[in-house]
Enzyme design. Structure first.
Site, PDB file in Angstrom:
ATOM      1  N   ASN A  27       6.029  -7.070  -0.464  1.00 49.10           N
ATOM      2  CA  ASN A  27       5.215  -8.146  -1.427  1.00 49.10           C
ATOM      3  C   ASN A  27       6.503  -8.910  -2.304  1.00 49.10           C
ATOM      4  O   ASN A  27       6.956  -8.499  -3.056  1.00 49.10           O
ATOM      5  CB  ASN A  27       4.453  -7.240  -2.471  1.00 49.10           C
ATOM      6  CG  ASN A  27       3.659  -7.887  -3.397  1.00 49.10           C
ATOM      7  OD1 ASN A  27       3.640  -8.984  -3.438  1.00 49.10           O
ATOM      8  ND2 ASN A  27       2.916  -7.263  -4.082  1.00 49.10           N
ATOM      9  N   GLU A  80      -3.593  -0.695  -1.336  1.00 48.78           N
ATOM     10  CA  GLU A  80      -3.598  -2.126  -0.607  1.00 48.78           C
ATOM     11  C   GLU A  80      -2.311  -2.166   0.530  1.00 48.78           C
ATOM     12  O   GLU A  80      -2.442  -2.815   1.702  1.00 48.78           O
ATOM     13  CB  GLU A  80      -3.295  -3.067  -1.401  1.00 48.78           C
ATOM     14  CG  GLU A  80      -4.423  -3.250  -2.376  1.00 48.78           C
ATOM     15  CD  GLU A  80      -4.193  -4.182  -3.599  1.00 48.78           C
ATOM     16  OE1 GLU A  80      -3.829  -3.843  -4.693  1.00 48.78           O
ATOM     17  OE2 GLU A  80      -4.464  -5.639  -3.609  1.00 48.78           O
ATOM     18  N   HIS A  90      -7.937 -10.156  -4.517  1.00 49.71           N
ATOM     19  CA  HIS A  90      -7.997  -8.672  -4.302  1.00 49.71           C
ATOM     20  C   HIS A  90      -8.856  -8.433  -3.172  1.00 49.71           C
ATOM     21  O   HIS A  90      -9.487  -7.271  -3.033  1.00 49.71           O
ATOM     22  CB  HIS A  90      -8.759  -7.947  -5.601  1.00 49.71           C
ATOM     23  CG  HIS A  90      -7.894  -7.854  -6.791  1.00 49.71           C
ATOM     24  ND1 HIS A  90      -8.421  -7.892  -8.167  1.00 49.71           N
ATOM     25  CD2 HIS A  90      -6.471  -8.124  -7.190  1.00 49.71           C
ATOM     26  CE1 HIS A  90      -7.317  -7.934  -8.982  1.00 49.71           C
ATOM     27  NE2 HIS A  90      -6.330  -8.078  -8.470  1.00 49.71           N
ATOM     28  N   ARG A 112      -5.716 -11.584 -19.089  1.00 46.71           N
ATOM     29  CA  ARG A 112      -6.531 -12.779 -18.783  1.00 46.71           C
ATOM     30  C   ARG A 112      -7.782 -12.861 -19.338  1.00 46.71           C
ATOM     31  O   ARG A 112      -8.304 -11.894 -19.370  1.00 46.71           O
ATOM     32  CB  ARG A 112      -6.471 -12.988 -17.181  1.00 46.71           C
ATOM     33  CG  ARG A 112      -5.187 -12.910 -16.553  1.00 46.71           C
ATOM     34  CD  ARG A 112      -5.678 -13.569 -14.919  1.00 46.71           C
ATOM     35  NE  ARG A 112      -4.447 -13.469 -14.176  1.00 46.71           N
ATOM     36  CZ  ARG A 112      -4.271 -12.615 -12.995  1.00 46.71           C
ATOM     37  NH1 ARG A 112      -5.573 -11.922 -12.628  1.00 46.71           N
ATOM     38  NH2 ARG A 112      -3.176 -12.666 -12.360  1.00 46.71           N
ATOM     39  N   ARG A 116       2.095  -9.433   2.159  1.00 49.28           N
ATOM     40  CA  ARG A 116       1.143  -9.754   1.221  1.00 49.28           C
ATOM     41  C   ARG A 116       1.569 -11.170   0.844  1.00 49.28           C
ATOM     42  O   ARG A 116       2.315 -11.578   0.186  1.00 49.28           O
ATOM     43  CB  ARG A 116       1.199  -8.664  -0.079  1.00 49.28           C
ATOM     44  CG  ARG A 116       0.035  -8.953  -0.853  1.00 49.28           C
ATOM     45  CD  ARG A 116      -0.061  -8.176  -1.907  1.00 49.28           C
ATOM     46  NE  ARG A 116      -1.332  -8.382  -2.722  1.00 49.28           N
ATOM     47  CZ  ARG A 116      -1.570  -8.326  -3.993  1.00 49.28           C
ATOM     48  NH1 ARG A 116      -0.366  -8.236  -4.750  1.00 49.28           N
ATOM     49  NH2 ARG A 116      -2.671  -8.555  -4.573  1.00 49.28           N
TER      50      ARG A 116
END
Ligand code: ADP
Length: 421
Positions: A26, A404, A196, A257, A107
């Site tokens: 990643n 993940e 996601h 956020r 990813r």
């Protein structure tokens, strides 16, 4: 419906180990995270992270066999970071030759409308990932660079790109279309993509497997509540709604956020506060959400403040939790309407898996929708998927740990060996 004992669960992945392990990478804008994954059991054989790439000193962490090694190094770029990580495997184990790395999985944040499934990387794929950079300016260039250096240094194994947006490419047109001038939207790729996706898809599949049901027979709402947070409505394994949009900013209130906000707030702040677009971008993405309201974005801290001695801080923290939970309830109600029938509502990711109070508070009062939480079941802790609703409800409420890296590893094996997904 109930959870099947492990021995009775179908395990379509039992043969994946014959293909070796998968190195999952990643590559962030200033970090490289890696994990060597066993695609059968799903455990991380080894993992690590190189942070603050390009700064004067980079913290490095490598974990293997129960030992974690930490160091400070000077790491100029992603190429050096990966070289360093490969050096740590050689020095501290495991030996990557002996771990028989079958593929490297990358990813990638944004696949735009170009990628609806994981792909074997070639030069053209890397170019397309770079071309999508206007949609994810912080992430896609770093993802592409990470792939390039990994292909250089590990040229003897196949590389696979797995996209955070891919699962949601199956959204119906009415769900991904913004009510915006069509010509402008089309010219600039303005539509909802969702993020996601790897996690939502993994959880939906895991739910079906542990219940011994076919994914096609279940309607599910998945709440991925980490620092970033998103919800999805999935009918028979196919996504029909998700809360994130063109970017991960839309939807739920998140750690830092805003989630949904009147777009006119941008015009207002630009005209009246003299803020630039970049400043507003930074405000909405990094200084808002739970952090903007309570001063902290880790839910353990927010909860501590809400229950603490300082009345001002407690009030602000409680409001942050109330705003966060209210938004979630609105999404759950909306997704009920979209799905018609909900068989399972699954909580996942850092907050969803660990914060029992958030789970109970969010579902409080939703009994008319068939949703409830049993206090004892909710308070229990486990790394395994579990049911937390009482036995009388029509909808199962579950906690399902996401993974993940494992999802990426398995998708890599499917792509490389042409297995059915
Ligand atoms: P991301 O991958 O988006 O960084 P994670 O899924 O790892 O996020 O979730 C991280 C968040 O999970 C933390 O910011 C924190 O708010 C929350 N979290 C982690 N552990 C706990 C816990 N034991 N109780 C409450 N919240 C937790």
């Amino acid at each position: 419906m109930s959870i099947l004992p492990e021995s009775e669960r179908p395990n379509p992945y039992s043969a994946y180990g014959a293909h070796g392990s998968v190195l999952v990478l990643n590559s962030g804008s200033s970090s490289l995270k890696y994990q060597l994954v066993n695609p059968v059991g799903g455990e991380a054989i080894a993992s690590g992270v190189v942070e603050r790439i390009g700064e004067s000193s980079s913290p490095v962490k490598h974990s293997y066999g129960g030992n974690t090694t930490r160091r400070e190094e000077t790491v100029a770029d992603h190429g050096e970071a990966l070289r360093l990580a490969l050096g740590l495997f050689a020095e501290l184990g495991p030996d990557l030759e002996r771990a028989s790395v079958h593929a490297v999985g990358h990813r990638v944040v944004h696949g735009g409308s170009v990628f609806s499934a994981p792909v074997l990387v070639d030069d053209d794929v890397v170019r397309k990932i770079r071309d999508l950079s206007p949609l994810a300016p912080l992430h896609n260039p770093a993802n592409a660079t990470g792939i390039e250096v990994a292909r250089e240094l590990m040229g003897d194994v196949p590389h696979v790109a797995v996209f955070d947006t891919a699962f949601f490419q199956a959204l119906p047109e009415h769900a991904y279309t913004y009510a915006l001038d069509r010509a402008v939207a089309e010219e600039h790729g303005v539509r909802r993509y969702g993020f996601h996706g790897t996690s939502h898809q993994y959880v939906v599949g895991k739910v079906a497997r542990v219940l011994g049901r076919r994914v096609q027979d279940l309607n599910q709402i998945v709440l991925h509540l980490g620092n970033g947070a998103s919800a999805s409505a999935v009918a028979g394994g196919v996504p029909v709604e998700t809360s994130m949009g063109l970017t991960p900013l839309e939807g739920l209130v998140m750690g830092t956020r805003t989630g949904d906000i009147d777009p006119a707030v941008v015009f207002h702040l630009s005209r009246n506060a003299g803020m630039s677009i970049d400043e507003i971008d930074d405000l909405f993405n990094k200084r808002s959400g739970v952090k903007g309201l309570a001063g902290e974005n880790d839910f353990r801290e927010v909860r501590r403040l809400a229950e603490g001695e300082d009345p001002e801080a407690a009030k602000a923290a409680r409001l942050a939790l109330d705003v966060y939970e209210h938004r979630l309830r609105k999404y759950i109600g909306a997704y009920h309407a979209v799905l018609g029938r909900v068989d399972v509502l699954a909580f996942t990711a850092g907050v969803g898996e660990n914060d029992a109070a958030v789970r109970a508070e969010v579902l409080d009062g939703l009994e008319p929708l068939g949703l409830s939480v049993d206090p004892d079941r909710n308070a229990g802790r486990s790394d395994e998927p579990r049911i937390i609703s009482p036995s009388w409800t029509s909808t199962l409420v579950m906690v399902v740990p996401t993974n993940e890296e494992l999802a990426i590893a398995r998708q890599c094996i499917e792509v490389v060996d042409g297995l059915p997904a």
